[in-house]
Design an enzyme around this catalytic site. Structure first.
Site, PDB file in Angstrom:
ATOM      1  N   ASN A 116       0.834  -1.207   0.000  1.00  0.00           N
ATOM      2  CA  ASN A 116       0.000   0.000   0.000  1.00  0.00           C
ATOM      3  C   ASN A 116       0.861   1.246   0.000  1.00  0.00           C
ATOM      4  O   ASN A 116       1.948   1.276   0.565  1.00  0.00           O
ATOM      5  CB  ASN A 116      -0.968  -0.006   1.197  1.00  0.00           C
ATOM      6  CG  ASN A 116      -0.398   0.685   2.420  1.00  0.00           C
ATOM      7  OD1 ASN A 116      -0.452   1.909   2.548  1.00  0.00           O
ATOM      8  ND2 ASN A 116       0.202  -0.090   3.325  1.00  0.00           N
ATOM      9  N   PHE A 120      -1.791   8.184   4.142  1.00  0.00           N
ATOM     10  CA  PHE A 120      -2.590   8.811   5.219  1.00  0.00           C
ATOM     11  C   PHE A 120      -3.825   9.537   4.694  1.00  0.00           C
ATOM     12  O   PHE A 120      -4.105  10.689   5.049  1.00  0.00           O
ATOM     13  CB  PHE A 120      -1.764   9.809   6.050  1.00  0.00           C
ATOM     14  CG  PHE A 120      -0.652   9.216   6.863  1.00  0.00           C
ATOM     15  CD1 PHE A 120      -0.600   7.862   7.159  1.00  0.00           C
ATOM     16  CD2 PHE A 120       0.355  10.028   7.390  1.00  0.00           C
ATOM     17  CE1 PHE A 120       0.425   7.325   7.927  1.00  0.00           C
ATOM     18  CE2 PHE A 120       1.386   9.509   8.157  1.00  0.00           C
ATOM     19  CZ  PHE A 120       1.416   8.160   8.426  1.00  0.00           C
ATOM     20  N   SER A 182       5.575   5.166   8.673  1.00  0.00           N
ATOM     21  CA  SER A 182       4.943   4.901   7.377  1.00  0.00           C
ATOM     22  C   SER A 182       5.919   5.281   6.273  1.00  0.00           C
ATOM     23  O   SER A 182       6.524   6.363   6.317  1.00  0.00           O
ATOM     24  CB  SER A 182       3.666   5.719   7.218  1.00  0.00           C
ATOM     25  OG  SER A 182       3.287   5.702   5.849  1.00  0.00           O
ATOM     26  N   ASN A 184       5.044   6.078   3.365  1.00  0.00           N
ATOM     27  CA  ASN A 184       4.285   6.761   2.311  1.00  0.00           C
ATOM     28  C   ASN A 184       4.106   8.259   2.508  1.00  0.00           C
ATOM     29  O   ASN A 184       3.354   8.896   1.766  1.00  0.00           O
ATOM     30  CB  ASN A 184       2.920   6.089   2.143  1.00  0.00           C
ATOM     31  CG  ASN A 184       3.072   4.619   1.780  1.00  0.00           C
ATOM     32  OD1 ASN A 184       3.872   4.279   0.919  1.00  0.00           O
ATOM     33  ND2 ASN A 184       2.345   3.751   2.468  1.00  0.00           N
ATOM     34  N   THR A 185       4.738   8.815   3.535  1.00  0.00           N
ATOM     35  CA  THR A 185       4.770  10.275   3.699  1.00  0.00           C
ATOM     36  C   THR A 185       6.236  10.679   3.646  1.00  0.00           C
ATOM     37  O   THR A 185       7.016  10.236   4.500  1.00  0.00           O
ATOM     38  CB  THR A 185       4.140  10.709   5.043  1.00  0.00           C
ATOM     39  OG1 THR A 185       2.759  10.361   5.028  1.00  0.00           O
ATOM     40  CG2 THR A 185       4.282  12.203   5.283  1.00  0.00           C
ATOM     41  N   LYS A 213       5.448   3.688  16.983  1.00  0.00           N
ATOM     42  CA  LYS A 213       5.386   2.623  15.975  1.00  0.00           C
ATOM     43  C   LYS A 213       6.593   2.717  15.058  1.00  0.00           C
ATOM     44  O   LYS A 213       6.846   3.764  14.465  1.00  0.00           O
ATOM     45  CB  LYS A 213       4.093   2.715  15.170  1.00  0.00           C
ATOM     46  CG  LYS A 213       3.949   1.540  14.192  1.00  0.00           C
ATOM     47  CD  LYS A 213       2.534   1.353  13.735  1.00  0.00           C
ATOM     48  CE  LYS A 213       2.406   0.213  12.754  1.00  0.00           C
ATOM     49  NZ  LYS A 213       1.026   0.024  12.299  1.00  0.00           N
ATOM     50  N   ASN A 242       5.709  -1.523  11.376  1.00  0.00           N
ATOM     51  CA  ASN A 242       4.953  -1.023  10.235  1.00  0.00           C
ATOM     52  C   ASN A 242       5.309  -1.858   8.988  1.00  0.00           C
ATOM     53  O   ASN A 242       6.007  -2.864   9.099  1.00  0.00           O
ATOM     54  CB  ASN A 242       5.297   0.459  10.008  1.00  0.00           C
ATOM     55  CG  ASN A 242       4.102   1.246   9.488  1.00  0.00           C
ATOM     56  OD1 ASN A 242       3.413   0.799   8.575  1.00  0.00           O
ATOM     57  ND2 ASN A 242       3.840   2.404  10.070  1.00  0.00           N
TER      58      ASN A 242
HETATM   59  C1  LIG Z   1      -3.696  -0.739   3.450  1.00  0.00           C
HETATM   60  C2  LIG Z   1      -2.880  -0.502   4.675  1.00  0.00           C
HETATM   61  C3  LIG Z   1      -2.922   0.729   5.304  1.00  0.00           C
HETATM   62  C4  LIG Z   1      -2.163   0.960   6.445  1.00  0.00           C
HETATM   63  N1  LIG Z   1      -2.241   2.167   7.066  1.00  0.00           N
HETATM   64  C5  LIG Z   1      -1.560   2.368   8.215  1.00  0.00           C
HETATM   65  C6  LIG Z   1      -1.694   3.572   8.925  1.00  0.00           C
HETATM   66  O1  LIG Z   1      -2.434   4.468   8.546  1.00  0.00           O
HETATM   67  N2  LIG Z   1      -0.976   3.726  10.064  1.00  0.00           N
HETATM   68  C7  LIG Z   1      -0.139   2.750  10.536  1.00  0.00           C
HETATM   69  O2  LIG Z   1       0.477   2.930  11.587  1.00  0.00           O
HETATM   70  N3  LIG Z   1      -0.015   1.578   9.888  1.00  0.00           N
HETATM   71  C8  LIG Z   1      -0.705   1.369   8.758  1.00  0.00           C
HETATM   72  N4  LIG Z   1      -0.585   0.174   8.107  1.00  0.00           N
HETATM   73  C9  LIG Z   1       0.355  -0.841   8.636  1.00  0.00           C
HETATM   74  C10 LIG Z   1      -0.335  -1.855   9.531  1.00  0.00           C
HETATM   75  O3  LIG Z   1      -0.911  -1.252  10.655  1.00  0.00           O
HETATM   76  C11 LIG Z   1       0.671  -2.935   9.985  1.00  0.00           C
HETATM   77  O4  LIG Z   1       1.664  -2.335  10.780  1.00  0.00           O
HETATM   78  C12 LIG Z   1       1.346  -3.635   8.817  1.00  0.00           C
HETATM   79  O5  LIG Z   1       0.446  -3.816   7.753  1.00  0.00           O
HETATM   80  C13 LIG Z   1       1.896  -5.008   9.218  1.00  0.00           C
HETATM   81  O6  LIG Z   1       0.878  -5.844   9.721  1.00  0.00           O
HETATM   82  P1  LIG Z   1       0.111  -6.935   8.825  1.00  0.00           P
HETATM   83  O7  LIG Z   1       1.159  -7.768   8.147  1.00  0.00           O
HETATM   84  O8  LIG Z   1      -0.742  -7.699   9.802  1.00  0.00           O
HETATM   85  O9  LIG Z   1      -0.704  -6.171   7.849  1.00  0.00           O
HETATM   86  C14 LIG Z   1      -1.331  -0.075   6.961  1.00  0.00           C
HETATM   87  C15 LIG Z   1      -1.295  -1.321   6.328  1.00  0.00           C
HETATM   88  C16 LIG Z   1      -2.056  -1.556   5.199  1.00  0.00           C
HETATM   89  C17 LIG Z   1      -1.999  -2.921   4.548  1.00  0.00           C
END
Ligand SMILES: Cc1cc2nc3c(=O)[nH]c(=O)nc-3n(C[C@H](O)[C@H](O)[C@H](O)COP(=O)(O)O)c2cc1C
Length: 337
Positions: A116, A120, A182, A184-185, A213, A242
């Site tokens: 992704n 934000f 993140s 992405n910023t 985080k 993350n």
């Molecule tokens: C589509 C998407 C959007 C995410 N947006 C955020 C976010 O806004 N803030 C954040 O701290 N992590 C965000 N994450 C990261 C997740 O919270 C998590 O840390 C990461 O995906 C690893 O866990 P997972 O393998 O269970 O997905 C996002 C992940 C995905 C897939």
């Protein structure tokens, strides 16, 4: 049932557009959230009690919804009914923002992964505060609120930006997550550096538990330095991890998609996220609670994360591929602390 029937249908929505499936799911869960009988039926099927207290907050079970799934808190009552022992909303920013252009969310199915670059997209801290203030009843599980930096705010003004969100939301969260990881910023991850993080935590740590985080792509010395700051400034814990910029562990058919810009989550992250959790636990001698997140797709992944030193776990991608049965199974296998 989820994997045989619902998942194939979800993965076909919008001609396979992952964000369309996400929006459809959130709309359904928002509707469920308004129906007491639907919530009760889900609760009867999925809710698990395996209580524990971490950083002074009581959790009915240790399996939480990771940040990013319900950024604006539109389906809050549904998550505990689906078995989650806590929910992290956001990441939210002081200014409402649209995020990156679509497409920005990609499933890599054979790898049980997602990339992704949402950036934000969210309705802003004030809108989230208004929504949380209007919630009809207590959620029944702790609510975490993830804070990030608005894209329009220069890095030099990051502290004020986080603080503005925190002030708008402080009455509504049981803990706050400072998202400095993140990918992405632009520039956000440099806030994990000692000086930046020190200033950020000095401003935010106080009334409510504040967790940091972190990215899985940090080196161990960089994590060690970050942990010193967390301990010195009284952070309540660390959320690890993350998404990653690495592209290891992809199935061959997913390699072309692996070229998409963004953060990778799911199965390819399982090992690295657990390593980071284990490192944080060792390095701090267990003094800093860790929320383990990354690549939990089976109950065993959750157990191993807890064994590695996590006090709580979260998942996002596992919910996409396995549905709510994973939440229940993971919560059930969690050892009593
Ligand atoms: C589509 C998407 C959007 C995410 N947006 C955020 C976010 O806004 N803030 C954040 O701290 N992590 C965000 N994450 C990261 C997740 O919270 C998590 O840390 C990461 O995906 C690893 O866990 P997972 O393998 O269970 O997905 C996002 C992940 C995905 C897939």
């Amino acid at each position: 049932m989820f994997e045989r029937l619902l998942r194939p249908a979800l993965f076909r929505i919008g001609g396979g557009d992952a964000e369309a499936a996400h929006e459809w799911t959130l709309r359904r869960l928002a509707a469920v959230s308004r129906s007491a009988p639907a919530l009760a039926a889900l609760r009867a099927r999925y809710a698990v009690r395996a209580p524990r207290t971490v950083f002074g907050v009581e959790f009915p079970n240790p399996v939480g919804l990771a940040a990013g799934m319900d950024k604006n808190g539109v389906a809050l009552p549904a998550w505990p009914a689906l078995g989650f022992g806590f929910v992290e909303v956001g990441t939210v920013t002081a200014h409402a923002q649209p995020g990156n252009p679509r497409p920005r969310l990609f499933r890599l199915r054979d790898s049980e992964a997602v990339i992704n670059r949402m950036g934000f997209n969210n309705a802003g801290a004030e809108a989230l505060a208004a929504r949380l203030a209007a919630l009809p009843r207590p959620l029944g599980v702790p609510l975490g609120i993830s804070l990030g930096k608005s894209k329009v705010t220069p890095l030099a003004d990051a502290v004020e930006d986080y603080l503005a969100s925190y002030r708008a939301l402080r009455d509504h969260g049981d803990y706050f997550a400072v998202n400095v990881s993140s990918p992405n910023t632009p520039g956000l991850r440099s806030l994990q550096d000692r000086a930046h993080l020190d200033a950020l935590l000095a401003a935010l740590v106080g009334e409510k538990p504040v967790l940091v985080k972190i990215a899985p792509d940090l080196t161990e010395p960089a994590i060690a330095e970050l942990l010193e700051v967390c301990l010195a400034r009284g952070a309540a814990g660390v959320i690890a991890t993350n998404t990653t910029l690495a592209r290891d562990g992809l199935a061959d058919v997913d390699r072309p998609r692996g070229g998409e810009t963004g953060g990778l989550s799911g199965r390819p992250l399982t090992g690295r996220a657990r390593e980071v959790v284990s490192f944080v636990h060792r390095e701090t001698g267990g003094r800093l609670p860790v929320v383990g997140v990354g690549g939990i797709l089976d109950p065993d992944d959750a157990s191993r994360m807890l064994d590695a030193g996590a006090s709580l776990v979260q998942l996002y991608t596992g919910f996409i591929y396995r549905g709510p049965a994973l939440v229940r199974a993971a919560a059930r296998t969690a050892p009593t602390p």
